[in-house]
Design a protein around this motif. Structure first.
Motif, PDB file in Angstrom:
ATOM      1  N   UNK A  74      41.612  -5.985 -31.182  1.00  0.00           N
ATOM      2  CA  UNK A  74      42.465  -5.235 -30.256  1.00  0.00           C
ATOM      3  C   UNK A  74      43.926  -5.427 -30.635  1.00  0.00           C
ATOM      4  N   UNK A  75      44.655  -4.309 -30.724  1.00  0.00           N
ATOM      5  CA  UNK A  75      46.074  -4.350 -31.078  1.00  0.00           C
ATOM      6  C   UNK A  75      46.929  -4.012 -29.859  1.00  0.00           C
ATOM      7  N   UNK A  76      48.094  -4.624 -29.811  1.00  0.00           N
ATOM      8  CA  UNK A  76      49.099  -4.249 -28.818  1.00  0.00           C
ATOM      9  C   UNK A  76      49.878  -3.078 -29.410  1.00  0.00           C
ATOM     10  N   UNK A  77      49.820  -1.947 -28.739  1.00  0.00           N
ATOM     11  CA  UNK A  77      50.354  -0.707 -29.300  1.00  0.00           C
ATOM     12  C   UNK A  77      51.752  -0.429 -28.771  1.00  0.00           C
ATOM     13  N   UNK A 103      58.007  -5.103 -24.433  1.00  0.00           N
ATOM     14  CA  UNK A 103      57.132  -4.058 -24.990  1.00  0.00           C
ATOM     15  C   UNK A 103      55.719  -4.560 -25.244  1.00  0.00           C
ATOM     16  N   UNK A 104      55.569  -5.885 -25.468  1.00  0.00           N
ATOM     17  CA  UNK A 104      54.235  -6.473 -25.655  1.00  0.00           C
ATOM     18  C   UNK A 104      54.099  -7.682 -24.741  1.00  0.00           C
ATOM     19  N   UNK A 111      49.952  -6.543 -33.573  1.00  0.00           N
ATOM     20  CA  UNK A 111      50.728  -5.408 -33.063  1.00  0.00           C
ATOM     21  C   UNK A 111      50.546  -4.218 -33.984  1.00  0.00           C
ATOM     22  N   UNK A 112      50.438  -3.020 -33.393  1.00  0.00           N
ATOM     23  CA  UNK A 112      50.375  -1.791 -34.178  1.00  0.00           C
ATOM     24  C   UNK A 112      51.465  -0.834 -33.702  1.00  0.00           C
ATOM     25  N   UNK A 128      51.732  -5.941 -37.618  1.00  0.00           N
ATOM     26  CA  UNK A 128      50.494  -6.135 -38.370  1.00  0.00           C
ATOM     27  C   UNK A 128      49.924  -4.831 -38.910  1.00  0.00           C
ATOM     28  N   UNK A 129      50.187  -3.726 -38.202  1.00  0.00           N
ATOM     29  CA  UNK A 129      49.687  -2.416 -38.638  1.00  0.00           C
ATOM     30  C   UNK A 129      50.725  -1.340 -38.330  1.00  0.00           C
ATOM     31  N   UNK A 130      50.760  -0.313 -39.169  1.00  0.00           N
ATOM     32  CA  UNK A 130      51.622   0.847 -38.961  1.00  0.00           C
ATOM     33  C   UNK A 130      50.791   2.098 -39.225  1.00  0.00           C
ATOM     34  N   UNK A 131      50.917   3.087 -38.366  1.00  0.00           N
ATOM     35  CA  UNK A 131      50.291   4.371 -38.670  1.00  0.00           C
ATOM     36  C   UNK A 131      51.124   5.038 -39.762  1.00  0.00           C
ATOM     37  N   UNK A 132      50.528   5.986 -40.484  1.00  0.00           N
ATOM     38  CA  UNK A 132      51.233   6.669 -41.582  1.00  0.00           C
ATOM     39  C   UNK A 132      52.476   7.371 -41.051  1.00  0.00           C
TER      40      UNK A 132
END
Length: 193
Positions: A74-77, A103-104, A111-112, A128-132
Motif C-alpha cells: 500500500x502506497x501513500x498517494x 500530505x502523508x 509514497x507514490x 518510492x514511486x512516480x507515475x509516468x
C-alpha cells in the motif's frame, strides 16, 4: 503531573481474584469454571475460533481463487497539484517534509506521486514511486525526480518467432520460406543503397 499518570500507577498492580472462597463471593464452589467438561479441568486451552464442537466458521465458508491481501504493498498517494500548493519553488521535498505539510500520515511508509494537476514550480521530489505523467510533469517544470526504492521492472513482451520456424513442412512451407528469404534480400539491398 497528570491525573492519568496517577491512575495508571494506581491500577498497575491489581489484587489477584481469589476463587473458591464461598458462595457469597460469586466465584465459589466451581470457581467460575462451571460443571465438568474440558473447561473445568486444569491445562484446558481451546482454539480461538472453537465453536463447541460445531463445524467451525472458517471451514464452512467457501474458499477459492487468489487473494493479494497478504502480498500487496500500500502506497501513500499524493498528487502534483498538492506539491504545487504546499511548497515553495526550489524546495527539496522528502518524506519528512511531506509529513510536516500534512500530505502523508507516516514518513516510514512508501509514497507514490501521481500526475493529477499542473506543476509550474521547480521542485526536487524524493519518493518510492512516480507515475509516468508525474515524472514528466516534474521534469518539464525543471525539477528532479529521486527514486527512494527500486524502479518497477518492465513487463516481458514475447517476441514473434522468425518466419522460418513458423513455416509448416511440405511444399507450401518451402514456398513460404523462399518468399521470406526473397523479402530479406530486398531489404538488405535497399539498406545498402
Amino acid at each position: 503531573m497528570n491525573i492519568t499518570e496517577v491512575t495508571k500507577k494506581a491500577g498497575a498492580n491489581p489484587r489477584r481474584w481469589r476463587v473458591g472462597r464461598g458462595e457469597g463471593s460469586g466465584s465459589g464452589k466451581t470457581s467460575g469454571r462451571g460443571h465438568k467438561g474440558a473447561g473445568a479441568r486444569s491445562g484446558c486451552s481451546k482454539f480461538e475460533l472453537y465453536e463447541g464442537g460445531m463445524f467451525p466458521f472458517f471451514r464452512r465458508i467457501p474458499k477459492f481463487g487468489f487473494s493479494n491481501v497478504l502480498f500487496r504493498k500500500d502506497y501513500q498517494v499524493i498528487n502534483v497539484e498538492d506539491l504545487e500548493s504546499r511548497f515553495e519553488a526550489g524546495a527539496h521535498i522528502t518524506p519528512a517534509a511531506l509529513e510536516e505539510a500534512g500530505l502523508i500520515g507516516d514518513r516510514t511508509q512508501p509514497i507514490k506521486v501521481l500526475g493529477n494537476g499542473v506543476l509550474k514550480k521547480k521542485l526536487t521530489v524524493d519518493a518510492h514511486r512516480f507515475s509516468i505523467s508525474a515524472s514528466k510533469c516534474i521534469e518539464s517544470a525543471g525539477g528532479k525526480v529521486n527514486w527512494l526504492g527500486p524502479k518497477p521492472k518492465k513487463k516481458f513482451i514475447k517476441r514473434r518467432k522468425p518466419v522460418e520456424a513458423v513455416a509448416p513442412a511440405g511444399k507450401k512451407g518451402k514456398k513460404v520460406q523462399a518468399e521470406a528469404a526473397a523479402e530479406t534480400e530486398t531489404e538488405k539491398k535497399e539498406g545498402g543503397e
